[in-house]
Scaffold this motif. Structure first.
Motif, PDB file in Angstrom:
ATOM      1  N   GLN A 136      47.754  25.841  35.722  1.00 21.27           N
ATOM      2  CA  GLN A 136      47.296  25.488  34.386  1.00 21.27           C
ATOM      3  C   GLN A 136      45.801  25.136  34.396  1.00 21.27           C
ATOM      4  N   GLY A 137      45.083  25.615  33.388  1.00 19.62           N
ATOM      5  CA  GLY A 137      43.672  25.309  33.260  1.00 19.62           C
ATOM      6  C   GLY A 137      42.769  26.137  34.152  1.00 19.62           C
ATOM      7  N   ALA A 138      43.331  27.106  34.844  1.00 20.49           N
ATOM      8  CA  ALA A 138      42.545  27.934  35.761  1.00 20.49           C
ATOM      9  C   ALA A 138      42.275  29.300  35.134  1.00 20.49           C
ATOM     10  N   ASP A 139      41.081  29.795  35.333  1.00 20.04           N
ATOM     11  CA  ASP A 139      40.687  31.110  34.827  1.00 20.04           C
ATOM     12  C   ASP A 139      40.687  32.089  36.004  1.00 20.04           C
ATOM     13  N   TYR A 140      41.820  32.742  36.230  1.00 23.54           N
ATOM     14  CA  TYR A 140      41.891  33.615  37.406  1.00 23.54           C
ATOM     15  C   TYR A 140      40.983  34.825  37.267  1.00 23.54           C
ATOM     16  N   ASN A 141      40.718  35.253  36.043  1.00 25.68           N
ATOM     17  CA  ASN A 141      39.830  36.401  35.852  1.00 25.68           C
ATOM     18  C   ASN A 141      38.403  36.110  36.334  1.00 25.68           C
ATOM     19  N   LYS A 142      37.964  34.889  36.181  1.00 28.86           N
ATOM     20  CA  LYS A 142      36.620  34.536  36.624  1.00 28.86           C
ATOM     21  C   LYS A 142      36.472  34.758  38.124  1.00 28.86           C
ATOM     22  N   PHE A 143      37.481  34.373  38.873  1.00 29.90           N
ATOM     23  CA  PHE A 143      37.420  34.515  40.324  1.00 29.90           C
ATOM     24  C   PHE A 143      37.606  35.968  40.743  1.00 29.90           C
ATOM     25  N   LEU A 144      38.495  36.676  40.067  1.00 27.03           N
ATOM     26  CA  LEU A 144      38.648  38.101  40.373  1.00 27.03           C
ATOM     27  C   LEU A 144      37.361  38.859  40.060  1.00 27.03           C
ATOM     28  N   ASP A 145      36.713  38.522  38.946  1.00 26.23           N
ATOM     29  CA  ASP A 145      35.455  39.177  38.591  1.00 26.23           C
ATOM     30  C   ASP A 145      34.382  38.902  39.641  1.00 26.23           C
ATOM     31  N   ALA A 146      34.348  37.660  40.150  1.00 25.37           N
ATOM     32  CA  ALA A 146      33.364  37.320  41.184  1.00 25.37           C
ATOM     33  C   ALA A 146      33.614  38.133  42.448  1.00 25.37           C
ATOM     34  N   SER A 147      34.891  38.279  42.810  1.00 25.73           N
ATOM     35  CA  SER A 147      35.244  39.081  43.979  1.00 25.73           C
ATOM     36  C   SER A 147      34.829  40.532  43.786  1.00 25.73           C
ATOM     37  N   ILE A 148      35.096  41.058  42.613  1.00 26.49           N
ATOM     38  CA  ILE A 148      34.765  42.457  42.314  1.00 26.49           C
ATOM     39  C   ILE A 148      33.253  42.675  42.374  1.00 26.49           C
TER      40      ILE A 148
END
Length: 645
Positions: free
Chosen positions: A243-255
């Motif tokens: 909850q409260g986590a933006d998983y897309n932000k981290f995936l985007d950083a990885s990409i």
């Protein structure tokens, strides 16, 4: 500044910056004097930063990167062993400690902030140094990298952890220990620090990537950590529904980080085996950072250990099945009916992904010479004694194949022990004392699938446990980055044939596997698939399994994917054999069908034993000893569920 030089100088000129409790030194403020003179110029910070590279030498109970320790042990396999990708080949009971509930807070370890304090000491002194703004930004970036590297490990293990951004004073350490911050907040800070490091390292006076010395932390290395960290946190948040986590932000950083690295490293090495078995890591295409070893300076005894009776890491039937056929399809794909057979190990290994051969010793039979350091191809009498309905041609097939596909000085069959004595048959089992063709007590296990990732024929071995090996070992490679990118793009809903061609299909040609054709992958593509995983995602994860096999990522992967039960609750099996093979196999070996079949490695499944994976295990327990420290009873809370164990 090569890593081998780092260790050398640390041995002869150590820094002692932490307070000393020796009464004989109370008269002089030794720590203050040292810090006042040690943190002035850029050269001072560079020298201190050498000590931070210890992180790549000392495991610190870290199973993700402990394969690069200089001690001879099986720790570089630990992450894969904990995931049940491999097992301890000396064990006949339930080998996995999570499956058997042998892990608890009393025997846990690794909740360690020593390296973070070490970095913070350096970071604290940057503002008061005589360095200019550009120099400060560079060394702050180096510090942020190493602090992030350690915090990533803590987050992966424990979830919520204290965020400590300065070296604690004695009073703080005794009376004001920070409480655990939420994983989301700490991970956000770690990512921000890495982005700062990426954008501020190697700039201005440090503009060249090697200005700080070859094989040191630079923009590419920081991007490699962002690629790894972003994928881990992003998938953890997604599959654990944080909850409260933006998983897309981290995936985007990885990409984003991965894309930059894919441009910087457009090629991968043609030799899959080179990353762990080369004298010079810089000669390997796609090597981003590696641990360098050198004769009489810093060495390891990996080969001595592997070629003695000490090593016993074995793969299982389930793990071997993960390696594709050369047509790019799983062993039980409908197209392989009538083609694939596993009624002997010789048949099972035919036409497989070369990564199988480079990770697990292929089968063979050879005729032992006199002296036993010599051999010849097996004749009909020798082959008959070995059983398994072999022909003379089959007995030598993989001996010839390894000579064709492995470079000079690489893996060769038959294998030998540290003294050069030939092991004349694989598979080679523990407790085999009757009949057969005889063999030295080396490279033996219960499953028949002995792991030999770091075996080569050039690195030195001698009697005893001397550290004389000099093969360099990888820390970051483009191979992993390609897999991170493929997986992150899938999780974003952006995986396609084009992405497959940019990533997975760049890895396959060098191991003689047909390209991935995304449109062919459907629910029947692999009957052995974990049914909870979508077919295309399963194939992406399979490529990660085979490419990074033996590098310690396994336990972290199955936890972030939240698929641990599928792996941990299996009853592992070994190679298909008959009791009469090899002159008679020991009674201790059990088969799935009377006196033949797949070797049954454990007496029951963990579930049948009343145990097996519990979701508590997705986070490590805080070691019980931590709660005995002053002030910890109130601020430190155990991860949920561990009170049951």
């Amino acid at each position: 500044m090569k890593i081998k030089k780092i260790i050398y100088w640390l041995l002869i000129f150590p820094f002692f910056l932490e307070a000393c409790n020796d009464d004989s030194m109370d008269r002089f403020p030794v720590e203050k004097q040292s810090e006042a003179t040690a943190f002035v110029s850029s050269a001072n910070f560079k020298t201190y930063a050498w000590s931070l590279y210890d992180e790549f030498t000392v495991s610190n109970d870290n199973v993700t990167r402990s394969y690069i320790t200089t001690k001879a042990n099986t720790s570089y396999w630990e992450g894969d062993r904990l995931a049940n990708y491999v097992r301890n080949g000396r064990t006949s009971g339930i080998s996995n400690e999570y499956a058997d509930w042998r892990v608890n807070a009393n025997n846990a370890k690794g909740y360690n902030f020593v390296n973070i304090r070490k970095v913070n000491i350096m970071l604290d002194h940057i503002p008061t140094s005589a360095m200019n703004e550009n120099e400060q930004a560079h060394w702050r970036s180096v510090g942020y990298f190493f602090r992030a590297y350690n915090y990533m490990e803590l987050l992966m293990r424990y979830g919520d952890v204290p965020w400590i951004d300065h070296a604690l004073t004695e009073d703080e350490a005794l009376n004001n220990i920070p409480g655990r911050s939420s994983r989301v907040k700490v991970a956000e800070q770690v990512l921000n620090d890495l982005i700062y490091a990426r954008d501020n390292i190697n700039t201005g006076a440090f503009a060249k990537l090697d200005i700080d010395g070859k094989n040191t932390i630079n923009r590419n290395v920081v991007n490699a950590l962002i690629s790894r960290f972003g994928l881990y946190e992003g998938t953890w948040y997604k599959y654990h529904n944080v909850q409260g986590a933006d998983y897309n932000k981290f995936l985007d950083a990885s990409i984003m980080a991965s894309e930059e690295l894919m441009t910087a490293y457009p090629d991968i090495d043609d030799n899959y085996d080179a990353s762990f078995n080369t004298e010079d890591g810089s000669s390997v295409k796609g090597m981003i950072l590696y641990k360098e070893f050198a004769t009489d300076l810093i060495m390891h005894n990996t080969m001595q250990y592997l070629r003695s009776d000490a090593s016993a890491i074995e793969a299982t039937k389930q793990g071997v099945n993960m390696f594709l056929m050369q047509n790019g399809k799983p062993v039980h794909h409908p197209d392989n009916i009538g083609i694939f057979s596993d009624k002997t190990m010789f048949e099972e290994f035919k036409n497989r992904d070369y990564r199988l051969y480079f990770n697990i010793v292929p089968p063979y039979v050879a005729k032992l010479g006199n002296p036993t350091t010599t051999w010849t191809y097996a004749d009909e009498e020798t082959v008959k004694t070995a059983g398994m309905n072999l022909t003379v041609e089959e007995a030598r097939y993989y001996i010839d194949l390894m000579e064709q596909i492995a470079p000079e000085g690489g893996k060769r069959l038959p294998v030998s022990n540290w003294a050069g004595n030939i092991l004349n048959i694989i598979p080679h089992f523990f407790d085999k004392t009757n009949g057969g063709v005889g063999a030295p007590a080396v490279m033996r296990c219960y499953s028949g699938y002995f792991c030999w990732k770091e075996y080569n024929t050039w690195d030195k071995t001698i009697a005893g446990s001397y550290e004389i090996g000099t093969a360099d070992k990888p820390i970051f490679m483009i191979d992993e980055v390609l897999l991170n990118y493929a997986e992150a793009k899938y999780e974003k809903g952006e995986f396609s044939q084009e992405i497959a061609d940019q990533t997975i299909n760049k890895l396959r040609p060098r191991v003689n596997v047909a390209p991935m054709v995304v449109s062919e992958i459907n629910t029947s593509f692999d009957p052995d698939r974990d049914p909870s995983v979508e077919p295309i995602l399963w194939e992406i994860r399979r490529e990660r399994f085979t490419e990074l096999f033996g590098q310690g990522f396994g336990f972290y992967d199955i936890r972030r994917w939240k698929t641990a039960p599928w792996w941990i609750n299996q009853q592992p099996l070994g190679v298909y054999m008959r009791r009469t093979d090899e002159g008679g196999l020991p009674e201790k070996i059990r088969f799935s069908n009377g006196d033949e079949g797949y070797i049954v490695l454990e007496p029951t499944t963990p579930i049948e034993a009343g145990k097996g994976w519990d979701d508590t295990f997705y986070l490590y327990p805080i070691p019980a000893g931590e709660f005995n420290l002053p002030g910890r009873q109130e601020e430190l809370k155990q991860n949920p569920g561990w009170e049951k164990f």
